[in-house]
Design an enzyme around this catalytic site. Structure first.
Site, PDB file in Angstrom:
ATOM      1  N   LYS A 193       0.825  -1.218   0.000  1.00 17.05           N
ATOM      2  CA  LYS A 193       0.000   0.000   0.000  1.00 17.05           C
ATOM      3  C   LYS A 193       0.863   1.275   0.000  1.00 17.05           C
ATOM      4  CE  LYS A 193      -3.998  -2.043  -0.037  1.00 17.05           C
ATOM      5  NZ  LYS A 193      -3.770  -3.338  -0.719  1.00 17.05           N
TER       6      LYS A 193
HETATM    7  C1  LIG Z   1      -9.931  -2.804  -1.791  1.00 11.73           C
HETATM    8  C2  LIG Z   1      -9.323  -3.563  -0.641  1.00 11.73           C
HETATM    9  N1  LIG Z   1     -10.054  -3.753   0.465  1.00 11.73           N
HETATM   10  C3  LIG Z   1      -9.566  -4.399   1.534  1.00 11.73           C
HETATM   11  C4  LIG Z   1      -8.283  -4.918   1.523  1.00 11.73           C
HETATM   12  C5  LIG Z   1      -7.784  -5.655   2.709  1.00 11.73           C
HETATM   13  O1  LIG Z   1      -6.669  -5.032   3.271  1.00 11.73           O
HETATM   14  P1  LIG Z   1      -5.732  -5.800   4.300  1.00 11.73           P
HETATM   15  O2  LIG Z   1      -4.800  -6.648   3.516  1.00 11.73           O
HETATM   16  O3  LIG Z   1      -5.031  -4.707   5.048  1.00 11.73           O
HETATM   17  O4  LIG Z   1      -6.617  -6.594   5.189  1.00 11.73           O
HETATM   18  C6  LIG Z   1      -7.483  -4.736   0.411  1.00 11.73           C
HETATM   19  C7  LIG Z   1      -6.117  -5.287   0.396  1.00 11.73           C
HETATM   20  O5  LIG Z   1      -5.407  -5.360  -0.556  1.00 11.73           O
HETATM   21  C8  LIG Z   1      -8.012  -4.047  -0.716  1.00 11.73           C
HETATM   22  O6  LIG Z   1      -7.271  -3.858  -1.815  1.00 11.73           O
END
Ligand SMILES: Cc1ncc(COP(=O)(O)O)c(C=O)c1O
Length: 391
Positions: A193
């Site tokens: 990210k």
């Molecule tokens: C659009 C979206 N929502 C939620 C997530 C979930 O994030 P995390 O990996 O921090 O749980 C991601 C992760 O890539 C994402 O791209």
């Protein structure tokens, strides 16, 4: 494929997609945590919450272990009940839909706008039922959703609004920051990210009570500030006041984020210049470029996504992915539409063709490397690889 026999980059220099940019201050901060021996949730997490809230101009920020946890807890704190419907996009990571399911609610998909790749408010209107309780828009690739229309629907229908800001740390819409429109704004600090804590997430909320509830839910349902029980302020008993989860962020994670956060703006400027270099280089190739950002918005430039024109390129999307990998350039797919996955199809009977825009994008899309850590030679290599694969 028309690429030359020798790849643009050597195997030893494979360009990893989404590689994080880690600098000396975060390394020193992690070492400091290790030396002090306070690894778990503690003062560094509290500092990251304060710093992130200040960056977003938000009254409350609660750090958690991931954006998935942030979404799950927000849906629970919103008080959703079994049978309640949550409208979201089919063009997202599975975590968005899984969080709705883990919260015991029912996901309902509304197709995206073909140009912006974000939830189409007209489709959201069409998907409303008497059981709709929440909207969960995703600011795809860092481009803000049409928040005027979505907040208007939420207000008119009395719906909870939860923003998935996993791609949208720096995003703004009509002068307001992403994550500040909804009742909850959920962020990801996963390794790929715009800023990272390795794994990590954050929830923004206006409401003090919501923030307190999120903290309790994130740590087993233990009474507030239970993490302080091992401090030198005297032993504190904790009480379990409801059924919670183990979703807390560690100081080891926050140690990284504390030093990434102040670099967001500099890094965004770098990604903007990489983006423009890609736009210039690919204008005449058989691909569709990402749409220009809308007026009065700020795009967080999280993902640079091309749509392959298979007929003109004489190459399938998957052929393009493989050819780029052979050039030793890492690429990604964001995303195969949610109804393409067998689990959801079997459970909900969703048919990909009912979401034609998400379906088409998901089958044609390729994400190119866009980290702030790319140097000019990396960018030139990506461009040369794309040109050699498609020219
Ligand atoms: C659009 C979206 N929502 C939620 C997530 C979930 O994030 P995390 O990996 O921090 O749980 C991601 C992760 O890539 C994402 O791209």
């Amino acid at each position: 494929m028309k690429s030359a026999s020798r790849p643009v980059r050597s195997k030893e220099r494979f360009l990893v997609f989404g590689k994080p940019t880690i600098e000396e201050p975060e390394i020193a901060e992690v070492v400091d945590s290790l030396r002090k021996g306070w690894l778990g949730t503690g003062p560094k997490v509290a500092r990251l919450e304060r710093d992130f809230a200040a960056y977003k101009g938000a009254p409350q920020a609660v750090a958690v272990h991931s954006c998935t946890a942030a979404l799950h807890l927000s849906l629970l704190a919103a008080g959703l009940q079994p049978g309640d419907e949550v409208i979201t996009t089919p063009l997202t990571f599975c975590a968005t839909v899984n969080a709705i399911l883990h919260a015991g609610a029912t996901p309902v998909l509304a197709d995206v706008d073909r140009r912006t790749m974000n939830l189409d408010p007209a489709r959201v209107e069409a998907a409303l039922t008497p059981r709709t309780r929440a909207l969960l828009p995703v600011h795809f690739a860092g481009r803000p959703c049409e928040m005027d229309a979505l907040t208007d629907i939420a207000r008119r229908k009395g719906l909870v609004l939860i923003e998935d800001c996993a791609h949208a740390i720096e995003t703004e819409y009509h002068g307001q920051k992403a994550g500040r429109f909804g009742d909850f704004g959920c962020f990801s600090f996963y390794a790929t990210k715009n800023m990272t804590t390795g794994e990590g997430g954050m929830v923004l909320t206006r409401d003090e009570e919501h923030a307190a509830r999120l903290k309790v839910l994130a740590l087993h349902g233990m009474s507030k500030d239970a993490w302080k029980r091992f401090s030198d302020e005297g032993y504190k008993h904790y009480q379990v006041v409801e059924l919670g989860f183990k979703y807390n962020m560690m100081d080891l994670q926050a140690a990284i984020g504390l030093h990434q956060l102040p670099r967001l703006e500099r890094w965004l400027a770098r990604r903007e210049s990489v983006w423009q270099a890609y736009d210039r280089a690919f204008a005449e190739l058989p691909v569709e470029l990402p749409a220009a950002p809308e007026p009065r918005t700020r795009h967080a430039r999280h993902l640079y996504t091309l749509l392959v024109d298979e007929a003109r390129a004489g190459l399938t999307r998957d052929g393009f992915l493989n050819a780029m990998t052979e050039q030793n350039i890492g690429v990604g797919v964001h995303y195969l539409a949610i109804p393409e996955h067998p689990y959801y199809r079997q459970r909900f009977g969703w048919r990909p063709e009912d979401f034609p825009h998400a379906l088409e994008i998901g089958r044609r899309t390729v994400s190119l490397p866009l980290s702030a850590g790319l140097d000019d030679e990396d960018v030139a290599d990506v461009i040369a690889a794309v040109e050699s694969v498609l020219a």
